[in-house]
Design a protein around this motif. Structure first.
Motif, PDB file in Angstrom:
ATOM      1  N   LYS A  28       0.846  -1.203   0.000  1.00 30.16           N
ATOM      2  CA  LYS A  28       0.000   0.000   0.000  1.00 30.16           C
ATOM      3  C   LYS A  28       0.880   1.251   0.000  1.00 30.16           C
ATOM      4  O   LYS A  28       2.006   1.225   0.534  1.00 30.16           O
ATOM      5  CB  LYS A  28      -0.860   0.022   1.264  1.00 30.16           C
ATOM      6  CG  LYS A  28      -2.056  -0.883   1.224  1.00 30.16           C
ATOM      7  CD  LYS A  28      -2.975  -0.543   2.392  1.00 30.16           C
ATOM      8  CE  LYS A  28      -4.258  -1.321   2.357  1.00 30.16           C
ATOM      9  NZ  LYS A  28      -5.097  -1.023   3.528  1.00 30.16           N
ATOM     10  N   ASP A  29       0.336   2.343  -0.526  1.00 32.22           N
ATOM     11  CA  ASP A  29       1.071   3.606  -0.395  1.00 32.22           C
ATOM     12  C   ASP A  29       0.197   4.684   0.248  1.00 32.22           C
ATOM     13  O   ASP A  29       0.540   5.858   0.263  1.00 32.22           O
ATOM     14  CB  ASP A  29       1.618   4.072  -1.753  1.00 32.22           C
ATOM     15  CG  ASP A  29       0.508   4.233  -2.778  1.00 32.22           C
ATOM     16  OD1 ASP A  29      -0.677   4.076  -2.397  1.00 32.22           O
ATOM     17  OD2 ASP A  29       0.823   4.524  -3.949  1.00 32.22           O
ATOM     18  N   THR A  30      -0.937   4.263   0.788  1.00 29.69           N
ATOM     19  CA  THR A  30      -1.850   5.181   1.474  1.00 29.69           C
ATOM     20  C   THR A  30      -1.284   5.530   2.859  1.00 29.69           C
ATOM     21  O   THR A  30      -0.419   4.808   3.376  1.00 29.69           O
ATOM     22  CB  THR A  30      -3.232   4.511   1.612  1.00 29.69           C
ATOM     23  OG1 THR A  30      -3.026   3.142   1.940  1.00 29.69           O
ATOM     24  CG2 THR A  30      -4.022   4.603   0.334  1.00 29.69           C
ATOM     25  N   PRO A  31      -1.785   6.625   3.486  1.00 29.48           N
ATOM     26  CA  PRO A  31      -1.196   7.077   4.756  1.00 29.48           C
ATOM     27  C   PRO A  31      -1.258   6.021   5.853  1.00 29.48           C
ATOM     28  O   PRO A  31      -2.163   5.179   5.878  1.00 29.48           O
ATOM     29  CB  PRO A  31      -2.063   8.281   5.144  1.00 29.48           C
ATOM     30  CG  PRO A  31      -2.748   8.707   3.910  1.00 29.48           C
ATOM     31  CD  PRO A  31      -2.874   7.495   3.036  1.00 29.48           C
ATOM     32  N   ARG A  49       5.236   8.008   0.915  1.00 28.33           N
ATOM     33  CA  ARG A  49       4.097   7.633   1.761  1.00 28.33           C
ATOM     34  C   ARG A  49       4.059   8.484   3.042  1.00 28.33           C
ATOM     35  O   ARG A  49       5.078   8.622   3.724  1.00 28.33           O
ATOM     36  CB  ARG A  49       4.214   6.146   2.120  1.00 28.33           C
ATOM     37  CG  ARG A  49       2.984   5.574   2.787  1.00 28.33           C
ATOM     38  CD  ARG A  49       3.119   4.069   2.982  1.00 28.33           C
ATOM     39  NE  ARG A  49       1.862   3.479   3.419  1.00 28.33           N
ATOM     40  CZ  ARG A  49       1.698   2.206   3.726  1.00 28.33           C
ATOM     41  NH1 ARG A  49       2.721   1.363   3.621  1.00 28.33           N
ATOM     42  NH2 ARG A  49       0.522   1.740   4.113  1.00 28.33           N
ATOM     43  N   SER A  50       2.863   8.980   3.372  1.00 25.89           N
ATOM     44  CA  SER A  50       2.737   9.793   4.583  1.00 25.89           C
ATOM     45  C   SER A  50       2.668   8.883   5.820  1.00 25.89           C
ATOM     46  O   SER A  50       1.923   7.906   5.832  1.00 25.89           O
ATOM     47  CB  SER A  50       1.465  10.633   4.462  1.00 25.89           C
ATOM     48  OG  SER A  50       0.934  10.886   5.730  1.00 25.89           O
ATOM     49  N   ARG A  70      -8.803  -1.485   8.506  1.00 26.63           N
ATOM     50  CA  ARG A  70      -7.662  -0.573   8.552  1.00 26.63           C
ATOM     51  C   ARG A  70      -7.139  -0.375   9.982  1.00 26.63           C
ATOM     52  O   ARG A  70      -6.348   0.507  10.243  1.00 26.63           O
ATOM     53  CB  ARG A  70      -8.045   0.765   7.902  1.00 26.63           C
ATOM     54  CG  ARG A  70      -8.271   0.611   6.391  1.00 26.63           C
ATOM     55  CD  ARG A  70      -8.375   1.936   5.673  1.00 26.63           C
ATOM     56  NE  ARG A  70      -9.697   2.513   5.795  1.00 26.63           N
ATOM     57  CZ  ARG A  70      -9.975   3.644   6.463  1.00 26.63           C
ATOM     58  NH1 ARG A  70      -9.018   4.310   7.060  1.00 26.63           N
ATOM     59  NH2 ARG A  70     -11.204   4.099   6.523  1.00 26.63           N
ATOM     60  N   LYS A 102      -8.972   9.488   6.255  1.00 28.48           N
ATOM     61  CA  LYS A 102      -9.349   8.942   4.950  1.00 28.48           C
ATOM     62  C   LYS A 102      -8.273   7.996   4.410  1.00 28.48           C
ATOM     63  O   LYS A 102      -7.101   8.378   4.305  1.00 28.48           O
ATOM     64  CB  LYS A 102      -9.556  10.103   3.972  1.00 28.48           C
ATOM     65  CG  LYS A 102     -10.276   9.674   2.718  1.00 28.48           C
ATOM     66  CD  LYS A 102     -10.554  10.864   1.817  1.00 28.48           C
ATOM     67  CE  LYS A 102     -11.120  10.447   0.500  1.00 28.48           C
ATOM     68  NZ  LYS A 102     -10.383   9.486  -0.258  1.00 28.48           N
ATOM     69  N   ASP A 103      -8.661   6.781   4.106  1.00 27.87           N
ATOM     70  CA  ASP A 103      -7.762   5.760   3.540  1.00 27.87           C
ATOM     71  C   ASP A 103      -6.567   5.413   4.428  1.00 27.87           C
ATOM     72  O   ASP A 103      -5.620   4.778   3.988  1.00 27.87           O
ATOM     73  CB  ASP A 103      -7.218   6.209   2.173  1.00 27.87           C
ATOM     74  CG  ASP A 103      -8.329   6.364   1.156  1.00 27.87           C
ATOM     75  OD1 ASP A 103      -9.351   5.683   1.305  1.00 27.87           O
ATOM     76  OD2 ASP A 103      -8.166   7.189   0.237  1.00 27.87           O
ATOM     77  N   THR A 104      -6.603   5.883   5.667  1.00 30.26           N
ATOM     78  CA  THR A 104      -5.429   5.682   6.538  1.00 30.26           C
ATOM     79  C   THR A 104      -5.496   4.319   7.236  1.00 30.26           C
ATOM     80  O   THR A 104      -6.552   3.908   7.704  1.00 30.26           O
ATOM     81  CB  THR A 104      -5.386   6.803   7.606  1.00 30.26           C
ATOM     82  OG1 THR A 104      -5.358   8.055   6.925  1.00 30.26           O
ATOM     83  CG2 THR A 104      -4.169   6.667   8.498  1.00 30.26           C
ATOM     84  N   ASP A 105      -4.349   3.659   7.302  1.00 29.09           N
ATOM     85  CA  ASP A 105      -4.242   2.440   8.107  1.00 29.09           C
ATOM     86  C   ASP A 105      -3.629   2.809   9.454  1.00 29.09           C
ATOM     87  O   ASP A 105      -2.667   3.580   9.522  1.00 29.09           O
ATOM     88  CB  ASP A 105      -3.354   1.410   7.405  1.00 29.09           C
ATOM     89  CG  ASP A 105      -4.141   0.574   6.416  1.00 29.09           C
ATOM     90  OD1 ASP A 105      -4.686  -0.445   6.820  1.00 29.09           O
ATOM     91  OD2 ASP A 105      -4.231   0.991   5.233  1.00 29.09           O
TER      92      ASP A 105
END
Ligand code: HEM
Length: 403
Positions: free
Chosen positions: A265-268, A295-296, A390, A361-364
């Motif tokens: 994944k490359d989401t935050p 990636r944040s 998540r 949002k979209d954060t794991d």
């Protein structure tokens, strides 16, 4: 395959076992260690004393029994335990020993209520459950030994460096004695260390999360000194802190564990830790910074105060990167902490704070720490509407419930 009658007997006796669950498993351990004291070389005596292992095993046996005709449904649980078993060196020949003593304990506790039919059904069910574990573990042993730098069982590592990180946490940099390569790992994974402590009859095995990024020529663990050596929980950590020095050899099994950062994944990603729960988070933070520069990542660490806050400089260095945010929470800061601006927030990580400071949002979310910390974070995330998929967490020691 079990026949329907056996399945029915198993399912109808689960509530009975649940009722007597801890009594049965406590008796089971008494009987098994009586006949096989050598198994005390593998089991964690501290977990035994606190009854945590009894609960973990009992819970899994019921779950497995309820799903006896559909074990696939509990595969994630089997997988997580199998990682631990592989890391400890549990082998197929151990399973009949556990099975035999579990049945003896059921008979002992239930008395006449445990008819031959019931015991026979449970013997069959245990066989099915054991085979599921043995199969998953065989693949894990194979993979651990086959991968580059991998190995089977326990391998000798030299303590290349010992670094005091805070009043209570010390890091150990471990390099293989044979100077050959070491297996890669995924941030969040742990190793087992097997120790022979002078004056102790049995060996002691403990798991420690790896606290640095993969791809180095060493593994790093950062160990908290637990209170008091008479307390078995503290025996191993005190031994590591007080008696293990640079140049000493430690026996280690290959990295294991299913609490892992999803690097596809490359989401935050937000990493939350309380106390020594920061060790897997450090590995995750350093890995994202090194291998996923776009990636944040937000690193949130809660400690009592600066005296027990480990690895601060490493986090601060990374926080200079565009992609990294870090926040330190102290619940009891010292005067010196205030003077030096050692922390960002006084108090605990709350839902309100998360809502205001973290993008959901979209954060794991990954977290690890003492149980009250874990419960608070888990509740906050759920209340904020974060999807369970998540939310990822790891317990110290045997799994417990967050509810
Ligand atoms: C850990 C279940 C067989 C030795 C565990 C845990 C569970 C479990 C739930 C806790 C995992 C965690 O730490 O989160 C089972 C089940 C088995 C089985 C359902 C049979 C089907 C065995 C066998 C052995 C064994 C055959 C070896 C004789 C251990 C040890 C631990 C462990 C040493 C680590 C915890 C400690 O030392 O206190 N097992 N297990 N298990 N298991 Fe098993």
């Amino acid at each position: 395959m079990l026949n329907q009658k056996t399945i029915d007997i198993i399912k109808s006796t689960v509530p009975v076992l649940e009722e007597h669950g801890e009594k049965i498993t406590t008796r089971f351990y008494q009987l098994m260690f009586g006949n096989h004291p050598e198994l005390l070389n593998i089991f964690n005596h501290a977990n035994q004393k606190q009854g945590r292992q009894q609960k973990a095993l009992a819970g899994t046996v019921y779950a497995a029994a309820m799903y006896i005709d559909n074990l696939e449904a509990i595969l994630p649980v089997v997988n997580q335990i199998a990682h631990k078993h592989r890391s400890l060196g549990i082998k197929p020949e151990h399973y009949p020993i556990v099975g035999k003593h579990l049945l003896l304990a059921i008979k002992d506790v239930l008395g006449d209520a445990a008819t031959d039919e019931i015991i026979d059904a449970w013997a069959q069910a245990y066989g099915v459950i054991a085979d599921a574990f043995i199969g998953v573990e065989a693949e894990m042993y194979d993979e651990a030994a086959r991968q580059n730098g991998g190995w089977d069982g326990f391998r000798s590592f030299v303590v290349a460096q010992k670094v005091v990180e805070s009043d209570v946490i010390t890091s150990f940099y471990l390099k293989p004695e044979d100077n050959r390569g070491i297996a890669d790992f995924i941030p969040g994974q742990y190793i087992s260390i097997k120790l022979e402590i002078k004056g102790e009859k049995f060996t002691h095995i403990r798991q420690y999360s790896l606290s640095d990024a993969p791809g180095k020529e060493y593994y790093r663990i950062s160990v908290k000194r637990e209170a008091g050596t008479p307390n078995p929980d503290g025996m191993v950590s005190n031994y590591l802190h007080n008696d293990v020095n640079e140049g000493d050899i430690l026996k280690i099994s290959a990295p294991a564990g299913d609490f892992i950062l999803d690097l596809k994944k490359d989401t935050p990603v937000v990493l939350l830790s309380g106390g020594v729960g920061l060790t897997p988070m450090m590995s995750m933070l350093k890995t994202v910074a090194e291998f996923q520069p776009e990636r944040s990542v937000t690193f949130i660490h809660a400690a009592q105060n600066g005296n027990v806050h480990a690895l601060r400089e490493e986090v601060e260095e990374l926080a200079a990167l565009q992609q990294v945010n870090s926040y330190f929470f102290y619940d009891s800061p010292t005067d010196e902490d205030r003077l030096n601006n050692n922390f960002d927030v006084e108090g605990y990580v709350t839902r309100e704070w998360l809502k205001e400071n973290v993008s959901l949002k979209d954060t794991d979310f990954y977290f690890c720490g003492p149980l009250p910390f874990m419960k608070a974070i888990n509740n906050s995330l759920k209340e904020l509407g974060v999807n369970e998929e998540r939310i990822h967490f790891e317990f110290f020691g045997p799994k417990a419930s967050l509810v």
